[in-house]
Design a protein around this motif. Structure first.
Motif, PDB file in Angstrom:
ATOM      1  N   LEU A  44       7.216   4.395  -4.120  1.00 44.11           N
ATOM      2  CA  LEU A  44       6.129   3.915  -3.926  1.00 44.11           C
ATOM      3  C   LEU A  44       5.317   4.148  -5.331  1.00 44.11           C
ATOM      4  CD1 LEU A  44       5.188   5.829  -0.746  1.00 44.11           C
ATOM      5  CD2 LEU A  44       5.707   3.231  -0.839  1.00 44.11           C
ATOM      6  N   SER A  45       4.497   3.077  -5.342  1.00 44.78           N
ATOM      7  CA  SER A  45       3.320   3.167  -6.466  1.00 44.78           C
ATOM      8  C   SER A  45       2.320   4.233  -6.197  1.00 44.78           C
ATOM      9  CB  SER A  45       2.726   1.795  -6.720  1.00 44.78           C
ATOM     10  OG  SER A  45       1.681   2.109  -7.175  1.00 44.78           O
ATOM     11  N   GLU A  46       1.943   4.832  -7.242  1.00 41.55           N
ATOM     12  CA  GLU A  46       0.762   5.996  -6.901  1.00 41.55           C
ATOM     13  C   GLU A  46      -0.480   5.185  -6.462  1.00 41.55           C
ATOM     14  OE1 GLU A  46       0.246   8.138 -10.537  1.00 41.55           O
ATOM     15  OE2 GLU A  46       2.238   8.760 -10.687  1.00 41.55           O
ATOM     16  N   LYS A  47      -0.637   3.960  -6.659  1.00 41.05           N
ATOM     17  CA  LYS A  47      -1.705   3.205  -6.193  1.00 41.05           C
ATOM     18  C   LYS A  47      -1.560   2.978  -4.597  1.00 41.05           C
ATOM     19  CE  LYS A  47      -3.051   1.200 -10.551  1.00 41.05           C
ATOM     20  NZ  LYS A  47      -3.091   0.199 -11.273  1.00 41.05           N
ATOM     21  N   ASP A  48      -0.368   2.962  -3.926  1.00 43.88           N
ATOM     22  CA  ASP A  48      -0.068   2.693  -2.682  1.00 43.88           C
ATOM     23  C   ASP A  48      -0.694   3.672  -1.744  1.00 43.88           C
ATOM     24  OD1 ASP A  48       1.473   2.942  -0.136  1.00 43.88           O
ATOM     25  OD2 ASP A  48       2.395   1.156  -1.056  1.00 43.88           O
ATOM     26  N   ILE A  49      -1.294   3.437  -0.699  1.00 42.91           N
ATOM     27  CA  ILE A  49      -2.213   4.001   0.068  1.00 42.91           C
ATOM     28  C   ILE A  49      -1.339   5.043   1.090  1.00 42.91           C
ATOM     29  CG2 ILE A  49      -1.819   2.593   2.216  1.00 42.91           C
ATOM     30  CD1 ILE A  49      -5.192   4.417   1.118  1.00 42.91           C
ATOM     31  N   CYS A  50      -0.061   4.743   1.190  1.00 44.21           N
ATOM     32  CA  CYS A  50       0.816   5.618   1.920  1.00 44.21           C
ATOM     33  C   CYS A  50       1.150   6.759   1.017  1.00 44.21           C
ATOM     34  CB  CYS A  50       2.116   4.966   2.398  1.00 44.21           C
ATOM     35  SG  CYS A  50       1.783   3.690   3.694  1.00 44.21           S
ATOM     36  N   PHE A  51       1.567   6.403  -0.459  1.00 49.46           N
ATOM     37  CA  PHE A  51       1.722   7.647  -1.208  1.00 49.46           C
ATOM     38  C   PHE A  51       0.504   8.524  -1.427  1.00 49.46           C
ATOM     39  CE2 PHE A  51       1.500   9.081  -5.604  1.00 49.46           C
ATOM     40  CZ  PHE A  51       2.882   9.439  -5.835  1.00 49.46           C
ATOM     41  N   GLN A  52      -0.737   8.022  -1.606  1.00 47.33           N
ATOM     42  CA  GLN A  52      -1.808   8.687  -1.661  1.00 47.33           C
ATOM     43  C   GLN A  52      -2.166   9.513  -0.304  1.00 47.33           C
ATOM     44  OE1 GLN A  52      -4.922   5.967  -2.316  1.00 47.33           O
ATOM     45  NE2 GLN A  52      -4.334   5.380  -4.514  1.00 47.33           N
ATOM     46  N   TYR A  53      -1.851   9.062   0.693  1.00 49.73           N
ATOM     47  CA  TYR A  53      -1.763   9.724   1.989  1.00 49.73           C
ATOM     48  C   TYR A  53      -0.760  10.913   2.201  1.00 49.73           C
ATOM     49  CZ  TYR A  53      -1.707  10.777   6.877  1.00 49.73           C
ATOM     50  OH  TYR A  53      -1.757  11.698   8.100  1.00 49.73           O
TER      51      TYR A  53
END
Length: 149
Positions: A44-53
């Motif tokens: 996942l990209s660090e900008k991906d909302i799932c990664f951030q969550y």
């Protein structure tokens, strides 16, 4: 005769899948650091909302765990869930596809930790994945009942 033919086809399909997996992950030994395999999960990209969550959930869990040393597992998970599901990450908690991505993220990381011999981190990732599976089953799919205390 049909059974043997079907078994032969199944063997050929299994060999083809093994070759395909070998091409994806390479013939890397466990100590080879030049090839990275994410065990079927795209990074996942660090900008991906799932990664951030997922990272916000992990941080909230660790914060609660460090803050209250006597806290049990369920209270840490509930506190992390309440801290992360509101506002910024509400869209993740309401979308089953995004929750499946979060589950896959933790399972992939847990598998990597297991291969590296970091069993505590692998166990934690597994607990998180199972927590999200249960949240998805209760809250989104409505396939399990919620037990209130």
């Amino acid at each position: 005769m049909g059974r043997k033919r079907n078994q032969g086809k199944a063997r050929k399909a299994a060999k083809a899948m093994a070759r395909e997996a070998e091409e994806v992950c390479g013939n890397a030994s466990p100590h080879d650091t030049t090839i990275t395999c994410r065990h079927g999960f795209d990074r996942l990209s660090e900008k991906d909302i799932c990664f951030q969550y997922a990272n916000a959930f992990r941080e909230a869990y660790n914060y609660k765990n460090c803050q209250d040393c006597d806290a049990n597992l369920s209270s840490c998970l509930i506190a992390a869930h309440k801290a992360t599901i509101l506002d910024k990450f509400a869209e993740v908690g309401k979308d089953s596809a995004k929750m499946e991505i979060v589950i896959s993220y933790f399972l992939s990381n847990g598998t990597q930790y297991m291969l590296e011999g970091n069993y505590d981190a692998a166990r934690t990732c597994t607990v998180f994945a199972r927590w999200f599976e249960q949240c998805t089953a209760v809250g989104l799919y409505k396939t399990q009942a919620l037990i209130n205390r």
